[in-house]
Motif scaffolding. Sequence first.
Motif, PDB file in Angstrom:
ATOM      1  N   GLU A 124     -76.911 -30.328 114.374  1.00 56.94           N
ATOM      2  CA  GLU A 124     -75.949 -29.609 115.214  1.00 56.94           C
ATOM      3  C   GLU A 124     -75.549 -28.285 114.583  1.00 56.94           C
ATOM      4  O   GLU A 124     -75.478 -27.242 115.260  1.00 56.94           O
ATOM      5  CB  GLU A 124     -74.710 -30.472 115.436  1.00 56.94           C
ATOM      6  N   MET A 125     -75.304 -28.288 113.282  1.00 55.11           N
ATOM      7  CA  MET A 125     -74.893 -27.076 112.585  1.00 55.11           C
ATOM      8  C   MET A 125     -75.985 -26.014 112.644  1.00 55.11           C
ATOM      9  O   MET A 125     -75.712 -24.826 112.856  1.00 55.11           O
ATOM     10  CB  MET A 125     -74.556 -27.414 111.135  1.00 55.11           C
ATOM     11  N   LYS A 126     -77.237 -26.426 112.476  1.00 53.98           N
ATOM     12  CA  LYS A 126     -78.327 -25.457 112.515  1.00 53.98           C
ATOM     13  C   LYS A 126     -78.499 -24.870 113.914  1.00 53.98           C
ATOM     14  O   LYS A 126     -78.731 -23.665 114.064  1.00 53.98           O
ATOM     15  CB  LYS A 126     -79.621 -26.114 112.035  1.00 53.98           C
ATOM     16  N   LEU A 127     -78.393 -25.704 114.942  1.00 57.02           N
ATOM     17  CA  LEU A 127     -78.511 -25.199 116.313  1.00 57.02           C
ATOM     18  C   LEU A 127     -77.428 -24.160 116.602  1.00 57.02           C
ATOM     19  O   LEU A 127     -77.669 -23.164 117.298  1.00 57.02           O
ATOM     20  CB  LEU A 127     -78.412 -26.360 117.307  1.00 57.02           C
ATOM     21  N   LEU A 128     -76.234 -24.379 116.050  1.00 58.87           N
ATOM     22  CA  LEU A 128     -75.126 -23.441 116.242  1.00 58.87           C
ATOM     23  C   LEU A 128     -75.321 -22.178 115.414  1.00 58.87           C
ATOM     24  O   LEU A 128     -75.245 -21.052 115.929  1.00 58.87           O
ATOM     25  CB  LEU A 128     -73.808 -24.115 115.867  1.00 58.87           C
ATOM     26  N   ASN A 129     -75.592 -22.343 114.126  1.00 62.62           N
ATOM     27  CA  ASN A 129     -75.625 -21.193 113.217  1.00 62.62           C
ATOM     28  C   ASN A 129     -76.819 -20.273 113.437  1.00 62.62           C
ATOM     29  O   ASN A 129     -76.762 -19.093 113.100  1.00 62.62           O
ATOM     30  CB  ASN A 129     -75.628 -21.683 111.763  1.00 62.62           C
ATOM     31  N   TYR A 130     -77.900 -20.816 114.004  1.00 61.44           N
ATOM     32  CA  TYR A 130     -79.094 -19.998 114.208  1.00 61.44           C
ATOM     33  C   TYR A 130     -79.351 -19.721 115.695  1.00 61.44           C
ATOM     34  O   TYR A 130     -80.445 -19.345 116.091  1.00 61.44           O
ATOM     35  CB  TYR A 130     -80.303 -20.645 113.528  1.00 61.44           C
ATOM     36  N   GLY A 131     -78.315 -19.900 116.510  1.00 59.72           N
ATOM     37  CA  GLY A 131     -78.325 -19.390 117.875  1.00 59.72           C
ATOM     38  C   GLY A 131     -79.324 -20.017 118.819  1.00 59.72           C
ATOM     39  O   GLY A 131     -80.064 -19.295 119.495  1.00 59.72           O
ATOM     40  N   LYS A 141     -69.067 -27.127  94.581  1.00 58.68           N
ATOM     41  CA  LYS A 141     -68.118 -26.496  95.518  1.00 58.68           C
ATOM     42  C   LYS A 141     -68.126 -24.967  95.371  1.00 58.68           C
ATOM     43  O   LYS A 141     -68.053 -24.237  96.370  1.00 58.68           O
ATOM     44  CB  LYS A 141     -66.714 -27.052  95.273  1.00 58.68           C
ATOM     45  N   TYR A 142     -68.200 -24.496  94.139  1.00 58.42           N
ATOM     46  CA  TYR A 142     -68.238 -23.052  93.876  1.00 58.42           C
ATOM     47  C   TYR A 142     -69.446 -22.409  94.569  1.00 58.42           C
ATOM     48  O   TYR A 142     -69.317 -21.412  95.284  1.00 58.42           O
ATOM     49  CB  TYR A 142     -68.289 -22.834  92.371  1.00 58.42           C
ATOM     50  N   LEU A 143     -70.618 -22.995  94.365  1.00 63.58           N
ATOM     51  CA  LEU A 143     -71.838 -22.440  94.967  1.00 63.58           C
ATOM     52  C   LEU A 143     -71.791 -22.528  96.484  1.00 63.58           C
ATOM     53  O   LEU A 143     -72.150 -21.575  97.196  1.00 63.58           O
ATOM     54  CB  LEU A 143     -73.065 -23.184  94.434  1.00 63.58           C
ATOM     55  N   ASN A 144     -71.353 -23.674  97.004  1.00 65.16           N
ATOM     56  CA  ASN A 144     -71.287 -23.860  98.451  1.00 65.16           C
ATOM     57  C   ASN A 144     -70.378 -22.832  99.106  1.00 65.16           C
ATOM     58  O   ASN A 144     -70.720 -22.250 100.143  1.00 65.16           O
ATOM     59  CB  ASN A 144     -70.822 -25.284  98.759  1.00 65.16           C
ATOM     60  N   GLY A 145     -69.230 -22.605  98.499  1.00 62.74           N
ATOM     61  CA  GLY A 145     -68.289 -21.638  99.066  1.00 62.74           C
ATOM     62  C   GLY A 145     -68.848 -20.229  99.102  1.00 62.74           C
ATOM     63  O   GLY A 145     -68.675 -19.494 100.087  1.00 62.74           O
ATOM     64  N   GLN A 146     -69.538 -19.832  98.032  1.00 66.64           N
ATOM     65  CA  GLN A 146     -70.119 -18.495  97.999  1.00 66.64           C
ATOM     66  C   GLN A 146     -71.288 -18.358  98.969  1.00 66.64           C
ATOM     67  O   GLN A 146     -71.487 -17.295  99.574  1.00 66.64           O
ATOM     68  CB  GLN A 146     -70.571 -18.157  96.575  1.00 66.64           C
ATOM     69  N   ALA A 174     -71.313 -15.541 102.052  1.00 63.91           N
ATOM     70  CA  ALA A 174     -72.387 -14.574 102.305  1.00 63.91           C
ATOM     71  C   ALA A 174     -72.972 -14.764 103.699  1.00 63.91           C
ATOM     72  O   ALA A 174     -73.258 -13.787 104.412  1.00 63.91           O
ATOM     73  CB  ALA A 174     -73.477 -14.715 101.237  1.00 63.91           C
ATOM     74  N   PHE A 175     -73.157 -16.022 104.122  1.00 59.99           N
ATOM     75  CA  PHE A 175     -73.732 -16.291 105.442  1.00 59.99           C
ATOM     76  C   PHE A 175     -72.820 -15.779 106.547  1.00 59.99           C
ATOM     77  O   PHE A 175     -73.282 -15.175 107.528  1.00 59.99           O
ATOM     78  CB  PHE A 175     -73.966 -17.794 105.605  1.00 59.99           C
ATOM     79  N   ASN A 176     -71.529 -16.016 106.419  1.00 59.78           N
ATOM     80  CA  ASN A 176     -70.581 -15.680 107.489  1.00 59.78           C
ATOM     81  C   ASN A 176     -70.209 -14.197 107.534  1.00 59.78           C
ATOM     82  O   ASN A 176     -69.841 -13.679 108.588  1.00 59.78           O
ATOM     83  CB  ASN A 176     -69.308 -16.511 107.354  1.00 59.78           C
ATOM     84  N   THR A 177     -70.282 -13.505 106.387  1.00 58.11           N
ATOM     85  CA  THR A 177     -69.834 -12.110 106.347  1.00 58.11           C
ATOM     86  C   THR A 177     -70.982 -11.119 106.232  1.00 58.11           C
ATOM     87  O   THR A 177     -70.824  -9.948 106.585  1.00 58.11           O
ATOM     88  CB  THR A 177     -68.891 -11.881 105.149  1.00 58.11           C
ATOM     89  N   GLY A 178     -72.114 -11.553 105.727  1.00 57.49           N
ATOM     90  CA  GLY A 178     -73.207 -10.625 105.461  1.00 57.49           C
ATOM     91  C   GLY A 178     -73.035  -9.880 104.158  1.00 57.49           C
ATOM     92  O   GLY A 178     -73.904  -9.080 103.769  1.00 57.49           O
TER      93      GLY A 178
END
Length: 338
Positions: free
Chosen positions: A107-114, A278-283, A287-291
């Motif tokens: 579900e997440m991939k279908l959403l995030n990759y349009g 958690k540190y890596l996941n957050g970063q 990057a994915f959400n902001t570019g």
Amino acid sequence: MPSNSRRTALAPSRSDGRQQPSSSKDWIPARRFPESYPGDCPLSHYLYFDGAVLPVIESGSDAGYEVVCDGSTVPIDRFLADVGLPSLSERFPVLAYGANRNPATLEMKLLNYGYRAHVSQSIPVLSAKLADADVVACGLHGQGYMYGELLMGSPFSEGVEIDVRVLFVDEDSLRVLNESEGVTEGMYSVARIPGVRVSGAIGEISPMGYVAGARVWSSPRYDSPIGYSTINATGRRIPAMAPREMMEHALDVLELRDTACRLSGLDRDDTLAGELAKYLNGQWWYAFNTGDDPIPGYSRILDAFRISMANSALASRTHDHLEQLGCLLPPGTEYLRW
């Protein structure tokens, strides 16, 4: 692993053993909870349909498979046709051996990759087995877990049989999966995976699957790859670990605890493996959400792991094995019928 309050509760079973419908929200995706990698999935066949996770059963008739919905069963092709969606035979089979088995991940991939092919989103997911194969840690993913690679054509995978899933996707769902796996960037190649036996089907199939360009890490302590205890396997002879245990092991044998703490600012204590995830996941998500680029420590940690792991990697790759068999697909040809 996440605490019990954060973990998914598997969809309950009826007294006859048949799994009941659930929601994608009942499942935890490793992309957001890295210590759950590769993420739980239904024990048997299912249909992801617009956020619902519907059980699919083997009908024992020409219909093949039936969807359990609203207390009754419907042949899966009829269910799909009634809502204007492609049948199983009109879809592309794709092997899922890691996180792609998980409904919330899909579900997440279908959403995030349009995803945009149909108003409704649907992916039938059938249980299967694959012999002489295993799923092992390849390297550290930017989302905070040691990502899995399909190991084939190796002495370490001989005699091993793993539980896998086969996704039946339309063309745009295939694009979504390709983009999420970094196929265009060369992180993964697409190949036909021979010898997959789908439960309830006759014979073997060769679905598409993703194989890494990187080499599989071999632990200097065991002189072998590390398998995932979270993926069912029979005949496995190599060590198997859960995600946090795997991160702990890598930090120790690669002697990267001091480096990880210096670059991340995290404490050097018994929480480091979980906090680093958690540190890596957050970063990664930033990057994915902001570019924007993640903070420098993020990339430097990944580089430190990559360089250290390269010093003890297997010489052969599944990529090479499948290329020798003529199973690698040239870029773009995965969208062709074959």
